[in-house]
Scaffold this motif. Structure first.
Motif, mmCIF file in Angstrom:
data_model
loop_
_atom_site.group_PDB
_atom_site.id
_atom_site.type_symbol
_atom_site.label_atom_id
_atom_site.label_comp_id
_atom_site.label_asym_id
_atom_site.label_seq_id
_atom_site.Cartn_x
_atom_site.Cartn_y
_atom_site.Cartn_z
ATOM 1 N N UNK A 114 12.525 16.136 0.969
ATOM 2 C CA UNK A 114 13.659 15.611 0.201
ATOM 3 C C UNK A 114 14.347 14.491 0.979
ATOM 4 N N UNK A 115 14.302 13.314 0.443
ATOM 5 C CA UNK A 115 14.883 12.145 1.111
ATOM 6 C C UNK A 115 15.303 11.139 0.057
ATOM 7 N N UNK A 116 16.080 10.148 0.476
ATOM 8 C CA UNK A 116 16.560 9.090 -0.415
ATOM 9 C C UNK A 116 16.112 7.739 0.121
ATOM 10 N N UNK A 117 15.636 6.919 -0.798
ATOM 11 C CA UNK A 117 15.304 5.531 -0.468
ATOM 12 C C UNK A 117 16.018 4.601 -1.446
ATOM 13 N N UNK A 118 16.746 3.651 -0.894
ATOM 14 C CA UNK A 118 17.328 2.579 -1.692
ATOM 15 C C UNK A 118 16.397 1.374 -1.577
ATOM 16 N N UNK A 119 15.895 0.905 -2.711
ATOM 17 C CA UNK A 119 14.944 -0.202 -2.719
ATOM 18 C C UNK A 119 15.497 -1.313 -3.600
ATOM 19 N N UNK A 120 15.743 -2.510 -3.047
ATOM 20 C CA UNK A 120 16.210 -3.627 -3.868
ATOM 21 C C UNK A 120 15.288 -3.838 -5.069
ATOM 22 N N UNK A 121 15.903 -4.112 -6.202
ATOM 23 C CA UNK A 121 15.130 -4.235 -7.437
ATOM 24 C C UNK A 121 15.144 -2.955 -8.239
ATOM 25 N N UNK A 122 15.384 -1.831 -7.565
ATOM 26 C CA UNK A 122 15.520 -0.544 -8.242
ATOM 27 C C UNK A 122 16.971 -0.059 -8.171
ATOM 28 N N UNK A 123 17.565 -0.107 -6.995
ATOM 29 C CA UNK A 123 18.981 0.217 -6.825
ATOM 30 C C UNK A 123 19.711 -1.052 -6.394
ATOM 31 N N UNK A 124 21.001 -1.125 -6.703
ATOM 32 C CA UNK A 124 21.781 -2.338 -6.455
ATOM 33 C C UNK A 124 22.348 -2.303 -5.043
ATOM 34 N N UNK A 125 21.559 -2.769 -4.110
ATOM 35 C CA UNK A 125 21.952 -2.776 -2.707
ATOM 36 C C UNK A 125 20.767 -3.141 -1.849
ATOM 37 N N UNK A 126 20.935 -3.036 -0.545
ATOM 38 C CA UNK A 126 19.857 -3.337 0.384
ATOM 39 C C UNK A 126 19.055 -2.071 0.681
ATOM 40 N N UNK A 127 18.044 -2.201 1.545
ATOM 41 C CA UNK A 127 17.174 -1.076 1.848
ATOM 42 C C UNK A 127 17.848 -0.032 2.724
ATOM 43 N N UNK A 128 17.660 1.236 2.374
ATOM 44 C CA UNK A 128 18.203 2.340 3.161
ATOM 45 C C UNK A 128 17.316 3.559 2.961
ATOM 46 N N UNK A 129 17.077 4.294 4.045
ATOM 47 C CA UNK A 129 16.411 5.593 3.982
ATOM 48 C C UNK A 129 17.358 6.628 4.552
ATOM 49 N N UNK A 164 0.829 -1.205 0.000
ATOM 50 C CA UNK A 164 0.000 0.000 0.000
ATOM 51 C C UNK A 164 0.867 1.260 0.000
ATOM 52 N N UNK A 165 2.003 1.210 0.680
ATOM 53 C CA UNK A 165 2.890 2.370 0.754
ATOM 54 C C UNK A 165 3.606 2.617 -0.570
ATOM 55 N N UNK A 166 4.169 1.563 -1.146
ATOM 56 C CA UNK A 166 5.009 1.708 -2.338
ATOM 57 C C UNK A 166 4.229 1.686 -3.643
ATOM 58 N N UNK A 167 3.043 1.061 -3.618
ATOM 59 C CA UNK A 167 2.334 0.797 -4.858
ATOM 60 C C UNK A 167 2.733 -0.575 -5.377
ATOM 61 N N UNK A 168 1.856 -1.206 -6.120
ATOM 62 C CA UNK A 168 2.073 -2.601 -6.528
ATOM 63 C C UNK A 168 3.296 -2.778 -7.416
ATOM 64 N N UNK A 169 3.504 -1.862 -8.384
ATOM 65 C CA UNK A 169 4.617 -2.041 -9.317
ATOM 66 C C UNK A 169 5.958 -1.998 -8.597
ATOM 67 N N UNK A 170 6.145 -0.996 -7.771
ATOM 68 C CA UNK A 170 7.418 -0.862 -7.052
ATOM 69 C C UNK A 170 7.585 -1.994 -6.043
ATOM 70 N N UNK A 171 6.502 -2.356 -5.361
ATOM 71 C CA UNK A 171 6.596 -3.433 -4.375
ATOM 72 C C UNK A 171 6.957 -4.756 -5.056
ATOM 73 N N UNK A 172 6.344 -5.052 -6.206
ATOM 74 C CA UNK A 172 6.610 -6.326 -6.886
ATOM 75 C C UNK A 172 8.069 -6.421 -7.334
#
Length: 467
Positions: free
Chosen positions: A273-288, A13-21
């Motif tokens: 203004x913030x940064x989110x690293x999301x696996x599947x989009x950026x090459x790494x683990x999760x980070x905010x 619900x937070x990310x949306x289906x496309x980004x979450x998948x």
């Protein structure tokens, strides 16, 4: 990997289906392996990172690897020539490199095991001082080990809570608060993080994070930067907390422009203004990550104004002839804490002495020696410090099998012509530690708590190649 249903429902619900998948698919893959070179030890000597799979875009010394070698059995890893660090975590140092261009005093508040601290020290301007803190005693010892192996003299390791820092009266130009979190961004690397996850834990974490920020905020100088980060996905611990900091304490956002090609996501459900690293989009683990600047209209609280009496002033002992152990340009003073002798750069002596009044110092500056009766035993950190003078000790080069034996704290044989006394042992010209040659044998002085505990007989590991 089986994710908790409550996590799936909330995060989709937070990310949306496309980004979450995309993220969910990536979590089923092997996590990327990456390392970061120590520029103070390899800047001019590195020829190759073996099995490199590209450079980490936001880290000039960071590299992805095509597989995961057995780092434990690489002596150069123990020599501090590189650090195995998750790629997203290296981004914190890039942020600092964009915003800081003059010498500063900085605090890494929740620093264990030390990846972000050593990355930060790599980019801080010369003349800066970095405090690295960890409140849990065992983890603070691991932090101290990694800082000592990194070898930079302008670092201090403490074992305290944020409230202790508030009482100390110390103030910093920059504070990194990589706060304890629910760890959703580590699900791919740590199955334990999945097992420990719950909505109740998320609730506990965002409240704890606000307590930590409330305690440490007075330690940030007016105009100073707070870098707030987590390794989780939910917005309660991320955007909502940052909005609270802005409103509660009065702060302005100061995030530098992020290159588009790095595939770093902005804030979700917010316009901050913030940064989110999301696996599947950026090459790494999760980070905010978010950067806030403290406004200048700041008045000292009564607690900040009170000058507290000294509780643990380090002694200044008369020392035998040891200055030749350090490089001539390391202008320092001597301090003794718990039988360990430290060399603190004179520029930072007053700050260090003030810290000793209120904080538990685990490591600082250059560990010179341990006092044992009338004898001075060279400190393990001295061997690994970039401040160690060339020729301060007799040096003995070890082959691979002898280096592993030394790192296991086993007995090693030295050449017959080796002089008696303390000997610096090296592998590929990189210092590993000390032995005491007493003629018929050499006593291994490698720290018991650092030793390689595995009895596995390894094949030689070569992760990086030196000239």
């Amino acid at each position: 990997m089986v994710l908790p249903q409550d996590f799936i429902t909330y995060t989709r619900a937070l990310m949306g289906s496309e980004r979450y998948d995309k993220m969910a698919s990536a979590l089923l893959e092997e996590p990327p392996v990456s390392l970061r070179l120590n520029p103070f030890k390899t800047l001019s000597g590195i020829t190759e990172v073996c099995n490199a799979d590209g450079q980490v875009p936001w880290a000039s010394n960071g590299f992805y690897l095509s597989g995961r070698p057995n780092f434990t059995f690489d002596p150069l890893f123990h020599a501090g020539t590189y650090y195995v660090q998750e790629a997203s975590s290296m981004f914190v140092a890039w942020i600092v490199s964009q915003l800081i261009h003059i010498p500063i005093t900085m605090l890494d508040l929740c620093a264990a095991p030390g990846g972000k601290s050593t990355a930060l020290r790599s980019v801080l301007p010369k003349g800066s001082l970095l405090f690295c803190n960890e409140p849990m005693p065992q983890r603070s010892n691991i932090l101290a080990e990694n800082v000592q192996k990194f070898g930079h003299p302008d670092m201090v390791v403490t074992n305290n809570f944020a409230a202790d820092y508030r009482k100390s009266g110390l103030q910093f130009d920059v504070i990194l608060a990589d706060v304890p979190c629910s760890g959703e961004g580590m699900f791919r690397k740590d199955a334990g993080a999945i097992a420990e996850w719950s909505e109740a834990n998320v609730e506990h974490c965002w409240r704890l994070q606000r307590e930590i920020i409330s305690d440490i905020w007075p330690c940030l100088k007016p105009g100073g930067l707070l870098i707030y980060s987590t390794c989780t996905f939910n917005d309660k611990e991320n955007e909502r907390n940052v909005e609270w900091i802005e409103q509660e304490f009065g702060a302005d956002f100061d995030l530098p422009t992020i290159p588009y090609g790095w595939n770093i996501t902005g804030s979700i459900g917010s316009d901050i203004p913030a940064c989110r690293f999301i696996p599947g989009l950026s090459k790494g683990e999760g980070l905010f990550l978010c950067v806030l600047r403290k406004r200048h209209e700041h008045h000292l609280s009564r607690e900040e104004r009170i000058k507290r009496p000294s509780k643990n002033i380090p002694t200044k002992p008369k020392m035998p002839d040891i200055p030749q152990w350090l490089k001539a340009d390391y202008d320092c003073s001597i301090r003794l804490i718990n039988s360990n002798i430290y060399a603190i750069r004179n520029q930072w002596v007053s700050v260090f002495d003030k810290a000793c009044e209120a904080l538990r110092i685990v490591h600082a500056g250059v560990g010179l020696a341990t006092s044992k009766g009338k004898d001075l035993i060279p400190h393990p950190a001295l061997a690994l410090s970039i401040a160690l003078a060339d020729g301060a000790f007799t040096q003995c080069e070890l082959d691979y099998s002898s280096a592993i034996a030394f790192l296991r704290r086993e007995a090693i044989a030295l050449p017959n012509e080796t002089p008696r006394g303390y000997v610096l042992v090296t592998h590929k010209d990189m210092p590993l530690g000390f032995v005491k040659n007493i003629g018929n044998r050499a006593n291994n002085l490698y720290p018991q708590e650092w030793r390689i505990k595995s009895t596995h007989i390894p094949q030689p590991q070569q992760i990086i190649k030196l000239k």
